[in-house]
Write an enzyme that holds these catalytic residues in place. Structure first.
Site, short mmCIF file in Angstrom:
data_model
loop_
_atom_site.label_atom_id
_atom_site.label_comp_id
_atom_site.label_asym_id
_atom_site.label_seq_id
_atom_site.Cartn_x
_atom_site.Cartn_y
_atom_site.Cartn_z
NE ARG A 67 -4.13 -1.56 1.49
CZ ARG A 67 -5.26 -1.60 2.14
NH1 ARG A 67 -5.33 -1.13 3.35
NH2 ARG A 67 -6.32 -2.09 1.57
CD GLN A 71 -3.30 5.58 -3.75
OE1 GLN A 71 -2.75 6.47 -4.40
NE2 GLN A 71 -3.90 5.80 -2.62
CG ASP A 74 -4.83 -2.06 -3.81
OD1 ASP A 74 -5.14 -3.27 -3.77
OD2 ASP A 74 -4.89 -1.32 -2.82
CB SER A 124 -8.23 -0.36 -3.86
OG SER A 124 -7.46 -0.19 -2.72
CE1 TYR A 161 -5.52 -4.03 4.37
CE2 TYR A 161 -3.13 -3.94 4.32
CZ TYR A 161 -4.32 -4.22 3.70
OH TYR A 161 -4.33 -4.67 2.41
#
Ligand code: NAD
Length: 376
Positions: A121, A126, A129, A132, A229
């Protein structure tokens, strides 16, 4: 470089790991793309669209032999990849912790397996991912599915026959899925509230026009755990949270739970007694169903009615939006591969010391090399 896109065989899987758009983009990088016949069928992408984008389409045994990169949504059984050449990359959601034997088999077959769900992360990753991109769609679909089961309307409506009051939606766990659930419920006209253990989410909840419901007397996770997280909360916090939820939940019509803790069972957020306090006809959508569930009595993949409240054990919601989830997954794969594409050499180069490569590479040279997997 030759890229092969395999057709998914997991029961219920509808997605495909390349779209006509990413096929074109790979070809733009100088790659050749071959797609297994029917791979896009369940995601509403006919073979002809892949061909129009420049791919060849054919049976699996015809595409594997000279493939340098194999793209998949779920990790295929190594046996079904027989014929792939040694050193070929296998890229997808390989579920390494639960499929250790399969990962060993990839190593045995000489494949270099890359687990996309272990993408770190970091800002640079990004756009790569898959967790996500798929969670975002799942958060949206959870609200739509909840609304379909709910026997009342979401928005307030003033009609000649009288007023229909707005539904009250409570979102528990405000990560990627939770944020999209809040936004979707707001668009449908519900009154929305939300909670999380990470205090950073309070502002995000407010910015979406929802009301934050937070444990104030015991500290939550201020600085967040690694990678943003959550971690498991203290007993004291859990007790305070249960009290807060008990007071709030009895007044809610729809509850969407999305709370997850990496590597741990999902935290239990709603007890049977709390369910019983809700008005009949209410709906709880448990997005953590696969990880053990946030809601007592939740059954993964099923709708269960308890005390007149329907608990939806939501699993794989992204699959029910196959066209969009495939398009986003495919872009995640393209964004990853193109970031490591050496244009001069016209091929993929994965440096051993790169943070992304170190995090997602499971096997190489016939061995399991992932520290995370070896340490598990
Ligand atoms: P997740 O799926 O692991 O968990 C969902 C949510 O549940 C999280 O917000 C978590 O804090 C919450 N939760 C856990 N225990 C709880 C409890 N007991 N009660 C209430 N809520 C609880 O999380 P996620 O959706 O993957 O995202 C977490 C964070 O990571 C977000 O801030 C997100 O923006 C960030 N993120 C960053 C990147 C990146 O930088 N590349 C990528 C993805 C996500």
């Amino acid at each position: 470089m030759k890229i092969a896109v395999v057709r998914e065989t997991a029961p219920g899987e509808t997605r495909v790991a390349a779209s006509p758009e990413t096929v074109k983009k790979f070809i733009g990088l100088g790659a050749e793309v071959a797609v297994e016949s029917g791979a896009g069928e369940a995601a509403s992408v006919p073979d002809a669209e892949y061909e129009a984008a420049g791919a060849t389409v054919g049976p699996r045994d015809k595409l594997l032999g000279d493939a340098d990169i194999i793209l998949a949504i779920n990790g295929p059984d190594a046996g079904t990849l027989a014929g792939a050449k040694s050193g070929a990359l296998l890229v997808g959601a390989l579920d390494p912790m639960r499929r250790r034997e399969a990962i060993d088999a990839y190593a045995g077959a000489g494949l270099e397996a890359l687990a996309m769900e272990w993408m770190p992360r970091i800002t640079r990753a990004q756009s790569m991912d898959i967790l996500s991109s798929q969670s975002n769609l799942a958060g949206y679909k959870a609200v739509v599915d909840g609304a379909a089961v709910y026997g009342r309307a979401f928005p307030m409506m003033m009609t000649a026959a009288g007023t229909v009051s707005a539904a009250r939606v409570f979102v528990m766990g405000v990560g990627v899925a939770g944020l999209q659930a809040i936004a979707t419920a707001r668009r449908l006209g519900a009154q929305v509230s939300a909670t999380d253990v990470r205090s950073a989410t309070k502002e995000q909840i407010q910015s979406l026009g929802a009301k934050p419901i937070f444990v104030e007397n015991v500290a939550g996770i201020e600085g967040e755990g690694s990678g943003g997280y959550a971690t498991e909360m203290s007993e004291e916090y859990q007790k305070a949270q249960a009290e807060l939820v008990s007071g709030h939940i009895a007044k809610q019509d729809i509850v969407i739970t999305t709370a997850l803790i990496p590597g741990r069972p999902a935290p239990r957020l709603i007890s049977d007694a709390q369910l019983a306090s809700m008005r009949p006809g209410s709906v709880v959508v448990d997005l953590a169903a696969d990880a053990g569930g946030n809601v007592e009595g939740c059954v993964p993949g099923e709708n269960v009615v308890k005390h007149g409240v329907t608990i939806i054990g939501a699993t794989n919601l992204a699959r029910s939006l196959a066209a969009d989830s495939s398009a986003l997954f495919s872009r995640n794969l393209f964004n990853f591969l193109s970031a490591f594409w050496d244009k001069d050499q016209g091929k993929l180069v994965l440096p051993d010391d790169d943070e992304i490569v170190k995090a997602i590479r499971l096997t190489q040279g016939g061995k399991v090399v992932s520290e995370r997997l070896l340490g598990a």
